[in-house]
Enzyme design. Structure first.
Site, mmCIF file in Angstrom:
data_model
loop_
_atom_site.group_PDB
_atom_site.id
_atom_site.type_symbol
_atom_site.label_atom_id
_atom_site.label_comp_id
_atom_site.label_asym_id
_atom_site.label_seq_id
_atom_site.Cartn_x
_atom_site.Cartn_y
_atom_site.Cartn_z
ATOM 1 N N GLY A 1 -10.204 7.066 -0.507
ATOM 2 C CA GLY A 1 -10.363 7.858 -1.725
ATOM 3 C C GLY A 1 -10.682 9.302 -1.403
ATOM 4 O O GLY A 1 -11.686 9.565 -0.727
ATOM 5 N N GLY A 2 -9.849 10.213 -1.902
ATOM 6 C CA GLY A 2 -10.061 11.619 -1.573
ATOM 7 C C GLY A 2 -11.381 12.166 -2.078
ATOM 8 O O GLY A 2 -12.077 12.905 -1.373
ATOM 9 N N LYS A 3 -11.746 11.794 -3.319
ATOM 10 C CA LYS A 3 -13.010 12.301 -3.864
ATOM 11 C C LYS A 3 -14.196 11.744 -3.076
ATOM 12 O O LYS A 3 -15.135 12.462 -2.739
ATOM 13 C CB LYS A 3 -13.150 11.900 -5.335
ATOM 14 N N HIS B 1 -10.511 18.370 -6.041
ATOM 15 C CA HIS B 1 -9.582 17.258 -5.822
ATOM 16 C C HIS B 1 -8.352 17.395 -6.725
ATOM 17 O O HIS B 1 -7.225 17.087 -6.307
ATOM 18 C CB HIS B 1 -10.257 15.909 -6.062
ATOM 19 N N ASP C 1 0.880 -1.166 0.000
ATOM 20 C CA ASP C 1 0.000 0.000 0.000
ATOM 21 C C ASP C 1 0.925 1.226 0.000
ATOM 22 O O ASP C 1 2.117 1.124 0.323
ATOM 23 C CB ASP C 1 -0.855 -0.059 1.277
ATOM 24 N N THR D 1 -2.799 0.702 -4.259
ATOM 25 C CA THR D 1 -3.160 1.895 -3.498
ATOM 26 C C THR D 1 -4.468 2.499 -3.980
ATOM 27 O O THR D 1 -4.928 2.224 -5.097
ATOM 28 C CB THR D 1 -2.062 2.972 -3.608
ATOM 29 N N ASP E 1 -0.163 5.121 0.937
ATOM 30 C CA ASP E 1 -0.410 6.098 2.009
ATOM 31 C C ASP E 1 -0.487 5.426 3.378
ATOM 32 O O ASP E 1 -1.330 4.578 3.611
ATOM 33 C CB ASP E 1 -1.694 6.862 1.718
HETATM 34 C C1 XBP Z 1 -5.182 6.174 1.234
HETATM 35 C C2 XBP Z 1 -6.359 6.881 0.749
HETATM 36 C C3 XBP Z 1 -6.172 8.010 -0.212
HETATM 37 C C4 XBP Z 1 -5.428 9.162 0.464
HETATM 38 C C5 XBP Z 1 -5.682 10.474 -0.251
HETATM 39 O O1 XBP Z 1 -4.678 5.464 0.114
HETATM 40 O O2 XBP Z 1 -7.469 6.512 1.087
HETATM 41 O O3 XBP Z 1 -7.462 8.451 -0.578
HETATM 42 O O4 XBP Z 1 -5.952 9.328 1.789
HETATM 43 O O5 XBP Z 1 -5.266 10.350 -1.603
HETATM 44 P P1 XBP Z 1 -3.864 4.067 0.347
HETATM 45 P P2 XBP Z 1 -6.278 10.781 -2.774
HETATM 46 O O6 XBP Z 1 -4.722 2.994 -0.283
HETATM 47 O O7 XBP Z 1 -2.544 4.265 -0.362
HETATM 48 O O8 XBP Z 1 -3.688 3.881 1.843
HETATM 49 O O9 XBP Z 1 -6.805 12.153 -2.418
HETATM 50 O O10 XBP Z 1 -5.434 10.760 -4.026
HETATM 51 O O11 XBP Z 1 -7.353 9.737 -2.774
HETATM 52 MG MG MG Z 2 -2.872 3.145 3.428
#
Ligand code: XBP
Ligand code: MG
Length: 256
Positions: free
Chosen positions: A50-52, A80, A8, A120, A10
């Protein structure tokens, strides 16, 4: 036999969510939205991957009628994109370091002939901004497969992105290990049939990790002082040898 490691991004490769939160708030201000996500609010909102999707969820909470409009959807897309540009500027150039042990384990795993992959929820632009400096401009060739927001429409805990990566690797889940930081990520990897190591961050420390192969503070680093009584033949950090043993079923609590 263990053949690939799937990371993963983030929270796992790097502790990025503070930078994401600050980037969201800066984008809201630039867009004239009267939203501001403090740390506690953001930790709660992180339950939505997901940010959106996170922005849409927040909008439904604060203005349920407006949230479902086409205008709201257009605003989310626009804001976004602003946020992603701000985030890229914040983390590029190595401004945000990888978590302890990540670089060492990536190098050790490649040297041991394991293939690497990424699964991710974030965008390709964010992955590149984060990895370009610590792994080099050619970071992408170090990964046999990358699944991200551009390939998987359904966000974690849906297993779609892990399924895509396993298909791209042409490997069964039983030949791989996943690395995650959150309960959504653990559920997605587990639903795809993967054994998963979890290294929580301050943003996910309160999550539940039932079913994880191991929950560790981080992947460790040789620069860390050895805990008292630990011989340097049994380092406290996660090594490929330890991963192979754990993957093969060494009981929890067995020496690393
Ligand atoms: C974590 C998420 C992402 C980030 C924000 O991703 O849920 O949405 O918080 O990034 P991961 P975006 O699967 O790597 O832990 O705004 O690009 O979604
Ligand atoms: Mg993560």
């Amino acid at each position: 036999m263990l053949e690939a490691l799937i990371f993963d991004v983030d929270g796992t490769l790097a502790d990025t969510e503070a930078a994401h939160r600050e980037s969201f708030n800066e984008a809201f201000a630039q867009a004239g939205l009267d939203w501001h996500w403090d740390e506690a609010t953001y930790i709660r909102l992180l339950q939505v991957a997901g940010g959106k999707e996170r922005m849409a969820h927040h909008w439904r909470t604060v203005e349920p009628d407006m949230a479902r409009s086409a205008a709201a959807r257009a605003t989310i897309e626009r804001v976004h994109a602003m946020k992603t540009r701000i985030y890229e500027s914040r983390v590029s150039g190595g401004r945000l370091p990888l978590r302890p042990g990540v670089l060492r384990l990536i190098r050790e795993a490649r040297g041991a002939g394991l293939r690497l992959a990424i699964a991710t929820t974030t965008t390709p632009a964010n992955i590149d901004a984060l990895l370009r400096q610590p792994l080099g401009a050619g970071w992408r060739i170090q990964f046999a497969a990358v699944g991200d927001a551009s390939t998987a429409a359904r966000k974690k805990p849906d297993p779609q992105v892990y399924g895509q990566v396993l298909a791209a690797l042409a490997l069964p889940a039983s030949a791989c290990l996943a690395f995650e930081d959150s309960d959504n990520g653990l559920r997605a990897a587990t639903a795809a049939g993967l054994q998963t190591l979890v290294t929580p961050t301050v943003h996910t420390a309160s999550h539940g990790f039932d079913g994880a192969l191991r929950v560790l503070p981080h992947l460790g680093d040789p620069n860390d002082p050895l805990p008292p009584g630990v011989a340097d033949t049994q380092p406290p950090w996660v090594t490929v040898a330890a991963l192979r043993r754990w993957h093969a079923g060494a009981p929890v609590g067995a020496p690393v």
